[in-house]
Write a protein that holds these residues in place. Structure first.
Motif, PDB file in Angstrom:
ATOM      1  N   ILE A 172       0.682  -1.267   0.037  1.00  0.00           N
ATOM      2  CA  ILE A 172      -0.067   0.029  -0.052  1.00  0.00           C
ATOM      3  C   ILE A 172       0.937   0.972  -0.209  1.00  0.00           C
ATOM      4  O   ILE A 172       0.624   2.326  -0.642  1.00  0.00           O
ATOM      5  CB  ILE A 172      -1.048  -0.046   1.220  1.00  0.00           C
ATOM      6  N   ARG A 202      -8.385  -5.708  -0.298  1.00  0.00           N
ATOM      7  CA  ARG A 202      -7.460  -4.711  -0.391  1.00  0.00           C
ATOM      8  C   ARG A 202      -6.063  -4.906  -1.013  1.00  0.00           C
ATOM      9  O   ARG A 202      -5.451  -4.008  -1.774  1.00  0.00           O
ATOM     10  CB  ARG A 202      -7.233  -3.684   0.811  1.00  0.00           C
ATOM     11  N   ASP A 204      -5.833  -7.205  -3.133  1.00  0.00           N
ATOM     12  CA  ASP A 204      -6.134  -7.536  -4.641  1.00  0.00           C
ATOM     13  C   ASP A 204      -6.177  -5.928  -5.045  1.00  0.00           C
ATOM     14  O   ASP A 204      -5.589  -5.789  -6.375  1.00  0.00           O
ATOM     15  CB  ASP A 204      -7.395  -8.174  -4.644  1.00  0.00           C
ATOM     16  N   ARG A 205      -6.895  -5.041  -4.582  1.00  0.00           N
ATOM     17  CA  ARG A 205      -6.998  -3.693  -5.135  1.00  0.00           C
ATOM     18  C   ARG A 205      -5.611  -2.957  -5.221  1.00  0.00           C
ATOM     19  O   ARG A 205      -5.486  -2.310  -6.196  1.00  0.00           O
ATOM     20  CB  ARG A 205      -8.021  -2.753  -4.151  1.00  0.00           C
ATOM     21  N   THR A 206      -4.875  -3.073  -4.330  1.00  0.00           N
ATOM     22  CA  THR A 206      -3.428  -2.508  -4.395  1.00  0.00           C
ATOM     23  C   THR A 206      -2.734  -3.108  -5.449  1.00  0.00           C
ATOM     24  O   THR A 206      -1.763  -2.380  -6.097  1.00  0.00           O
ATOM     25  CB  THR A 206      -2.854  -2.688  -3.090  1.00  0.00           C
ATOM     26  N   PHE A 208      -3.965  -4.320  -8.244  1.00  0.00           N
ATOM     27  CA  PHE A 208      -4.567  -3.990  -9.351  1.00  0.00           C
ATOM     28  C   PHE A 208      -3.628  -2.526  -9.794  1.00  0.00           C
ATOM     29  O   PHE A 208      -3.102  -2.335 -10.761  1.00  0.00           O
ATOM     30  CB  PHE A 208      -5.920  -3.487  -9.344  1.00  0.00           C
ATOM     31  N   HIS A 209      -3.634  -1.701  -8.603  1.00  0.00           N
ATOM     32  CA  HIS A 209      -2.993  -0.488  -8.862  1.00  0.00           C
ATOM     33  C   HIS A 209      -1.594  -0.401  -9.295  1.00  0.00           C
ATOM     34  O   HIS A 209      -1.181   0.249 -10.373  1.00  0.00           O
ATOM     35  CB  HIS A 209      -3.251   0.488  -7.679  1.00  0.00           C
TER      36      HIS A 209
END
Lengths: 279, 279
Positions: A172, A202, A204-206, A208-209
């Motif tokens: 993150i 999160r 997963d989302r991080t 992605f980013h």
């Protein structure tokens, strides 16, 4: 005669307890007497979430970094706050700061990134003084001291090789640097990532980013450190952290290179940024 | 004769309960009979965290968006998962998709951003079907229906004016789009931000990220929606969300424009992306 290594400790994020500093000083005296530790008084200041106000943390970092008599800046603890220091502090670093080693991880990764983005060659991801409070934390701190004083090869993450550039970050923290002037060019670097206390969705989302940023797609590959203390996902996420990294590597065309021996724990090995300089 | 407005509902992130869809359909029949709602069966699929596998969510989104008989795509619920849909789905949108209204918020902001970045003109941030389960949620859903069917001016966030471009996002969602192809050019836009269930230190870190991106520094200003359900910070963060936004606006040179009437709640008003088209 043994060469003394002078290490200055500052806390750009959260506050370090004086008792923690005392324990680290005692351990260094016993195990690495060649290391002289100087805990800047700023480490023990308190201002809301932080180890003193932004101005105090900026001033302490610059004082140690720009002092040619110190060989290394060791970040005392993570927590949160380095991003409030970086933009103001980095342009004020002088030549003496370029010659130093910088060691830390977690929130301190913000400064590691900014230093590396500015061409500093002595940046490394690894244990901090606050790690002494972990189970088995003496080993983590001794590992950091061995790296700071001797560039000890056995302190390094096992996949680190002189022929290959690497960096390591908390996921993150790296994510929240993307698209800012602190984002380093990681072309052809092995990117080693770890996470702690984040929900699987999160993570997963991080990922992605990170993997969707065009510059990040130029890394040589991703290695996954430990993802620890993951809160229960509701509903169950249905994928492990390895499956998640494999998914995003596959989507982005970044090679997945396997696991790495780093994380928010006492076993956390050291990842020098760039191609490592061995002892 | 009243013009019928056909609205297709898909769930690019988390799953929508069938009972929620039924409640929204009943409310629409009573309060907005001019609106014909079609809940795509994908809304009720389940695959781990998501309303069906990535492929199913991508297919449902494309099916409704590319169908010229629908006037609008309404995102059924937030949660998490739109970032797993966006990169694959957006390049497959056809002309029929460009003429539609797209309404949602929270996780759906990933798709709103990507649509707007691709020049879609009918994108708006506002209530979703799942909001009917909130306290006072009927009003939120009725507001969305009034916007979808009539572009009702009283559904809009009060600062929205035809002369000024705006967008709205959940903070962490926008943060995790920065530096990706989904990041829209927000030059001269009022950027309206809201947050839910994030620690104050994370709100601070996310605002660091957003305001440190050079492209974001070209916004006309930031308005702050509600930050709700903030877990207790340990230690107390010592600053309110307004003080945090003021800090980062001051650091970045972005004007702080005051509060906005959006958030993860039933009062959430609508923010059309770009310069709004009134009824």
């Amino acid at each position: 005669m043994m060469r003394r290594v002078r290490v200055g400790i500052v806390a750009p994020g959260s506050r370090l307890e004086p008792s923690t500093a005392q324990r680290v000083t005692a351990l260094a005296a016993e195990r690495h007497p060649e290391v002289e530790l100087t805990f800047h008084p700023q480490c023990h200041l308190s201002s809301g979430h932080f180890a003193g106000a932004d101005a105090a943390r900026i001033a302490a970092f610059l004082e140690i970094a720009n002092d040619a008599s110190f060989d290394a800046v060791w970040f005392g603890r993570g927590g949160y706050g380095s991003c409030r220091v970086a933009e103001a502090a980095l342009p004020k670093l002088k030549d003496a700061a370029r010659k130093k080693t910088y060691l830390g991880y977690s929130d301190a990764g913000v400064l590691l990134a900014g230093l590396y983005a500015n061409g500093f060659e002595g940046v490394a991801h690894g244990p901090m003084p606050a790690d002494i409070t972990r189970d088995g934390g003496d080993a983590a701190v001794a590992r950091a001291l061995a790296y700071l004083s001797q560039r000890a090869a056995d302190a390094l993450e096992p996949s680190i090789a002189p022929s290959r550039k690497a960096v390591a970050f908390n996921m993150i923290i790296l994510s929240q640097l993307i698209g800012t002037p602190l984002q380093p060019d990681l072309t052809d670097h092995v990117l080693v990532l770890e996470e702690v206390s984040e929900y699987m969705y999160r993570i997963d989302r991080t990922l992605f980013h990170i993997t969707s940023n065009p510059a990040m797609r130029r890394v040589a590959g991703i290695r996954l450190g430990r993802c620890s203390a993951i809160p229960a996902n509701e509903p169950d996420f249905g994928q492990t952290e390895v499956e998640i990294v494999e998914h995003w590597c596959s989507m982005s065309g970044i090679p997945y290179l396997g696991r790495a021996d780093i994380g928010h724990d006492a076993a956390n090995k050291i990842v020098p940024f760039g191609a490592p300089r061995f002892a």
